[in-house]
Design a protein around this motif. Structure first.
Motif, PDB file in Angstrom:
ATOM      1  N   GLU A  45       0.826  -1.214   0.000  1.00  0.00           N
ATOM      2  CA  GLU A  45       0.000   0.000   0.000  1.00  0.00           C
ATOM      3  C   GLU A  45       0.860   1.264   0.000  1.00  0.00           C
ATOM      4  O   GLU A  45       0.537   2.240  -0.663  1.00  0.00           O
ATOM      5  CB  GLU A  45      -0.930   0.032   1.219  1.00  0.00           C
ATOM      6  N   PHE A  46       1.941   1.226   0.769  1.00  0.00           N
ATOM      7  CA  PHE A  46       2.787   2.418   0.880  1.00  0.00           C
ATOM      8  C   PHE A  46       3.370   2.786  -0.482  1.00  0.00           C
ATOM      9  O   PHE A  46       3.300   3.938  -0.907  1.00  0.00           O
ATOM     10  CB  PHE A  46       3.904   2.158   1.900  1.00  0.00           C
ATOM     11  N   ALA A  81       0.718   4.268  -2.743  1.00  0.00           N
ATOM     12  CA  ALA A  81       0.380   5.659  -2.416  1.00  0.00           C
ATOM     13  C   ALA A  81       1.492   6.595  -2.870  1.00  0.00           C
ATOM     14  O   ALA A  81       1.238   7.650  -3.456  1.00  0.00           O
ATOM     15  CB  ALA A  81       0.138   5.813  -0.908  1.00  0.00           C
ATOM     16  N   ILE A  82       2.750   6.197  -2.628  1.00  0.00           N
ATOM     17  CA  ILE A  82       3.876   7.043  -3.017  1.00  0.00           C
ATOM     18  C   ILE A  82       3.943   7.161  -4.535  1.00  0.00           C
ATOM     19  O   ILE A  82       4.230   8.231  -5.090  1.00  0.00           O
ATOM     20  CB  ILE A  82       5.185   6.469  -2.439  1.00  0.00           C
ATOM     21  N   ASN A 117       3.887  -2.287   4.727  1.00  0.00           N
ATOM     22  CA  ASN A 117       3.597  -1.261   5.712  1.00  0.00           C
ATOM     23  C   ASN A 117       4.639  -0.172   5.730  1.00  0.00           C
ATOM     24  O   ASN A 117       5.816  -0.433   5.512  1.00  0.00           O
ATOM     25  CB  ASN A 117       3.548  -1.890   7.096  1.00  0.00           C
ATOM     26  N   ASN A 161      -4.676   1.613   5.997  1.00  0.00           N
ATOM     27  CA  ASN A 161      -3.496   1.759   6.856  1.00  0.00           C
ATOM     28  C   ASN A 161      -2.529   2.799   6.299  1.00  0.00           C
ATOM     29  O   ASN A 161      -1.556   3.154   6.944  1.00  0.00           O
ATOM     30  CB  ASN A 161      -2.809   0.412   7.101  1.00  0.00           C
ATOM     31  N   VAL A 162      -2.791   3.294   5.072  1.00  0.00           N
ATOM     32  CA  VAL A 162      -2.028   4.431   4.576  1.00  0.00           C
ATOM     33  C   VAL A 162      -2.988   5.592   4.312  1.00  0.00           C
ATOM     34  O   VAL A 162      -2.845   6.336   3.351  1.00  0.00           O
ATOM     35  CB  VAL A 162      -1.243   4.100   3.289  1.00  0.00           C
ATOM     36  N   LEU A 187      -1.732   9.106   3.455  1.00  0.00           N
ATOM     37  CA  LEU A 187      -1.067   9.155   2.152  1.00  0.00           C
ATOM     38  C   LEU A 187      -2.098   9.101   1.033  1.00  0.00           C
ATOM     39  O   LEU A 187      -1.951   9.766   0.011  1.00  0.00           O
ATOM     40  CB  LEU A 187      -0.082   7.995   2.004  1.00  0.00           C
ATOM     41  N   ALA A 209      -2.553  11.738  -1.828  1.00  0.00           N
ATOM     42  CA  ALA A 209      -2.467  11.314  -3.228  1.00  0.00           C
ATOM     43  C   ALA A 209      -3.625  11.911  -4.015  1.00  0.00           C
ATOM     44  O   ALA A 209      -3.441  12.476  -5.097  1.00  0.00           O
ATOM     45  CB  ALA A 209      -2.474   9.789  -3.317  1.00  0.00           C
TER      46      ALA A 209
END
Lengths: 168, 345
Positions: free
Chosen positions: A52-53, A56-57, A129, B133-134, B137, B141
């Motif tokens: 997920e991280f 998103a990034i 995570n 959980n993000v 972010l 986004a």
């Protein structure tokens, strides 16, 4: 599981098709827009792999910041009309291009055939995570991480120097 | 479990629908609130003809917008011209999916026609559409994508003023996104999570605004710049750019841009409430009342600022973003880190 595979297939097709459009569009702005679509599809694939991280990034940095700058530059240059078609192309250019492209394809096929890819599996839960990535970055990969930051700093200084020298 | 899946999907869809309808109504009445509050600030009444106290004004506005002539510039790019307002409004709505607006809105399980339904699956009983959980972010986004609407709209209009407005917004958004992102790092350090629900729960004993006053101020300023509100509304600066990127837009396409703007204000206020003001937590009153109350107090603040401050010049805007806010954000992170480290010993 079947549903996830379907989603993966859809995302993969979108990624490949939009990637193709990035190359084949004549207008630079359209290419840039298709690249954004491509980033989204790739972000979706990251999500499927429980990263997920990274997903998103990917959207924040690539789709949200870098592509905005791309569009900014394209619009500032005002490339409203597509580039005039290249009328004359040297025979050597054509032959050389085809040979090089063929060679690259062969190389890719050869390499992919040679490497035994492990069966596809998603990252273990929690690996995507933010916390675990941060822990890895600031312990095991601290030196590469810091070296990358220094590299970026050098690039920023270079950009400032270039911009300032033009002002004088 | 499996045979409950369709029912759970339907219930999630209903939940999204309810939140969306409430949200759209809130947007409509934020417009009225802005006109009323600005009216009082400027010693006039504001809209008061349609319905009692002008309460039906949003409805009248919507009907007017829908029936106006919808003009598309013949020289511009038609597809992008139509897509731009859609992008703006959709990316403005999406962040709300991750913002918790109440603690628990439904019981843990329901019995429908003799079927016992476990509502804890997918957090259906929680007062948030998706507890990612993000989460933070994800919200950033979606916020960073909202710039495309204005930039593409400005370009597709084939109009100098529109293009300049779009380009200004692109530069402004990229500059202030940095400050926006860095100003919440202190909150993340305190909460130890990117999940919005966990951030709210971490503020049980004390709101984060007490520990992060500088972070709160920086976040609020950056959020105001991201919404492109006065004093940061250089993208639609009337005396220079007519109406900026929306010069060529009319009818409901223009309405969608407007909805996007007010949507951004509400989302920014809700985000600020969640990150710094304890979210839905508060004594006596039910959580949802606290959340709505705090959010609209901030919306009022946004309007108040618009009624008070003149507009920046563009070079002032860039200077503030890069030379004042960015260093302050970094100082805030440094001090927060040092203090947390000392307290943990």
């Amino acid at each position: 599981m079947h549903g996830l595979q379907m989603i993966f297939l859809v995302l993969a097709v979108v990624a490949l098709v939009s990637g193709g459009f990035v190359i084949f569009q004549r207008h630079p702005l359209r290419s840039a827009l298709w690249l954004i679509v491509n980033f989204f599809a790739v972000a979706g694939i990251y999500l499927l792999a429980h990263a997920e991280f990274i997903a998103a990034i990917q959207v924040i940095v690539y789709a949200g910041a870098i592509m905005v700058l791309f569009l900014f530059v394209i619009m500032l240059l005002n490339l409203r009309q597509p580039e005039a078609e290249v009328r004359f192309m040297h025979l050597g250019q054509k032959v050389g291009g085809i040979v090089l492209a063929g060679f690259t394809v062969l190389l890719v096929i050869y390499t992919v055939g040679k490497v035994a890819l492990p069966p596809g599996k998603s990252a273990p839960l929690g690996l995507g995570n933010t916390e675990s990535i941060a822990k890895l970055l600031f312990t095991d990969y601290l030196l590469p991480f810091e070296v990358t930051s220094v590299l970026l700093l050098v690039a920023i200084v270079g950009a400032v120097v270039l911009a300032k020298s033009r002002l004088k | 479990m499996m045979n409950q899946l369709p029912l759970l999907i339907i219930m999630t869809a209903v939940k999204i629908l309810v939140v969306l309808v409430v949200f759209l109504t809130a947007i409509a009445y934020t417009v009225l609130m802005e006109r009323k509050v600005l009216g009082f600030i400027q010693l006039r009444y504001g809209p008061n003809r349609v319905g009692p106290w002008g309460l039906l004004q949003p409805l009248a506005d919507a009907i007017k917008l829908i029936f106006k002539e919808d003009f598309t510039p013949p020289e511009g790019n038609r597809v992008l011209f139509i897509m731009a307002p859609i992008i703006t409004s959709v990316t403005a709505f999406l962040p709300f999916a991750a913002i918790p607006f109440a603690s628990q809105i439904l019981p843990d399980s329901l019995t429908i026609y003799g079927h016992k339904l476990d509502l804890t699956v997918a957090g259906l009983n929680q007062g948030v559409i998706a507890d990612l959980n993000v989460g933070l972010l994800y919200i950033f986004a979606m916020g960073s994508l909202s710039v495309y609407g204005a930039v593409l709209g400005g370009w597709a209009s084939n109009n100098k003023y529109s293009l300049l407005g779009g380009l200004r917004l692109a530069a402004q958004m990229v500059s202030y996104e940095l400050a926006l992102g860095l100003s919440v790092i202190g909150v993340l350090m305190l909460a130890g999570s990117l999940s919005m629900v966990k951030i709210v729960e971490a503020q049980k004993s004390m709101w984060f605004i007490v520990y992060q006053p500088l972070g709160f101020l920086l976040f609020l300023t950056a959020a105001m710049a991201e919404c492109a509100r006065t004093p940061f509304d250089l993208i639609e600066c009337e005396n220079e750019l007519v109406a900026g990127f929306q010069t060529e837009y009319s009818s409901m396409k223009w309405g969608l841009f407007m909805m996007g703007e007010y949507c951004h204000i509400i989302v920014a206020s809700a985000l600020c409430t969640t990150l710094f003001l304890g979210g839905w937590q508060g004594p006596v009153l039910p959580p949802i009342v606290w959340f709505v109350g705090k959010t609209f107090a901030l919306v009022f603040f946004f309007i108040w600022v618009r009624g008070t401050f003149p507009r920046f010049r563009f070079d002032q805007l860039m200077k503030l973003g890069w030379k004042v806010m960015l260093p302050l954000c970094l100082v805030n992170i440094l001090f927060t880190g040092v203090i947390i480290q000392f307290l943990q010993r």
